[in-house]
Design a protein around this motif. Sequence first.
Motif, PDB file in Angstrom:
ATOM      1  N   ALA A 322       0.856  -1.193   0.000  1.00 12.79           N
ATOM      2  CA  ALA A 322       0.000   0.000   0.000  1.00 12.79           C
ATOM      3  C   ALA A 322       0.886   1.235   0.000  1.00 12.79           C
ATOM      4  CB  ALA A 322      -0.924   0.014   1.223  1.00 12.79           C
ATOM      5  N   ARG A 346      -3.080  -1.036  -3.138  1.00 18.10           N
ATOM      6  CA  ARG A 346      -3.962  -0.099  -2.433  1.00 18.10           C
ATOM      7  C   ARG A 346      -3.263   1.240  -2.242  1.00 18.10           C
ATOM      8  NH1 ARG A 346      -8.110  -3.211  -0.192  1.00 18.10           N
ATOM      9  NH2 ARG A 346      -8.829  -1.360   0.930  1.00 18.10           N
ATOM     10  N   TYR A 369      -6.925   2.046 -11.566  1.00 21.56           N
ATOM     11  CA  TYR A 369      -7.293   2.064 -10.156  1.00 21.56           C
ATOM     12  C   TYR A 369      -8.763   2.428 -10.023  1.00 21.56           C
ATOM     13  CZ  TYR A 369      -2.593   1.618  -8.178  1.00 21.56           C
ATOM     14  OH  TYR A 369      -1.361   1.146  -7.797  1.00 21.56           O
ATOM     15  N   SER A 391      -9.799   6.260  -0.756  1.00 19.60           N
ATOM     16  CA  SER A 391      -9.253   4.927  -0.941  1.00 19.60           C
ATOM     17  C   SER A 391      -9.282   4.548  -2.423  1.00 19.60           C
ATOM     18  CB  SER A 391     -10.061   3.908  -0.147  1.00 19.60           C
ATOM     19  OG  SER A 391      -9.653   2.589  -0.433  1.00 19.60           O
ATOM     20  N   SER A 393      -8.041   1.234  -5.093  1.00 17.30           N
ATOM     21  CA  SER A 393      -7.601  -0.169  -5.121  1.00 17.30           C
ATOM     22  C   SER A 393      -7.522  -0.657  -6.569  1.00 17.30           C
ATOM     23  CB  SER A 393      -8.561  -1.049  -4.319  1.00 17.30           C
ATOM     24  OG  SER A 393      -9.865  -0.992  -4.862  1.00 17.30           O
TER      25      SER A 393
END
Length: 394
Positions: A322, A346, A369, A391, A393
């Motif tokens: 991440a 992430r 993403y 956020s 991912s």
Amino acid sequence: MSEPIVRIAARGDGVTDSGRYAALAAPGDMLLADGTVEPGPNHQQPPCRHFPECGGCQLQHVADDAYRDYLKDRVAGALTQHGLATEIRDPHLSPPNSRRRATLRALRAGKSLVIGFNAERSNRIVDMRECHILRPELFELIDPLRHLLATLLPLRRTGEVHLTLADQGVDVALKGVEAEGYEAAEALTAFGDANGLARLSLDEGHGPEVRYEPEPATITLSGMAVALPIGAFLQATGDGEAALVEGVREACGGASRIADLFGGLGTFAFALGGEIVAAEAARDAVLALQSAARRAGRPITADHRDLYRRPYDVKELAGFDAVVLDPPRAGAEEQVKQLAASAVPRIAYVSCNPATFARDAAILAAGDYKLDWVRPVGQFRWSTHIELAASFSR
């Protein structure tokens, strides 16, 4: 023709469906044909006598629910300009009197001294007699500072007063003042003692010089006491910091190897588990973070690095589970381009500018993403300034 105010524009004015603007209007107000505003259900009585003259707040007349909608709309509008949409969570609002850092201005004119925020869109200083955003510990220093600066600030010269609430008390940094000689030095020490300061420093044009510091000033981040360099970046409120930390933790999803880019003093590094590399351009912040990590035996490596000139490239990003991004208002375009081409699973993105965040989000989206969610954070109560956590991912 009368029209309802339907939203708040970026700079705080109310706007109707037809595009008419009205200052100090809230959604649900009526903009009358003569240009006056008839208050509606989302219009509240501003709590401060200095509003709207003082530039510290722009939206004290807006009720909390409408203010939350404004924060969400700003983020959604920025994303829409780049063809993006996602879940925008309910905003976190810092309560009144919760700001733990502020920069004020002071001016001596004759025997009087004024100190406070600048007037809205002006260099004129509004003399602060009350404040509903500053922590009480900061506001309690305003009158004592008036007396001190009346003896140190040259006539008709503007000085700056930087206030930060540290673990040991208030850290006061003065700029543009003169304190030469034994009597001035004694006055500064006496001021620090009398007001229980954590630290008092002066910048007379050659950088800050500590004049009073009974013990090293620190700031506690996720239970970790970290040395607090003069002028170091700190989230504006403690509860706002906690909301951002919560969002970053969720976005990282328990990753075991994390790159914390624009890491500062370790606001997020100390809140996360696993192995962390924290990159930061400010040398004093890097040293403070690394020292605190070593004392605690935390697996955090501090990297002194200017990410605008030398972003982490795709090869360097390989192996991270991440990445945390917390750039200044300009965003992190060059770093984001490298991330978009990487395989990092992430990304947690913390931003203080919805426009540059949306630009960077579009670059990440083009690199496949997914923008999972965004949560606005209103640390600067009653202002048009917005923070957020998001956020991404794969």
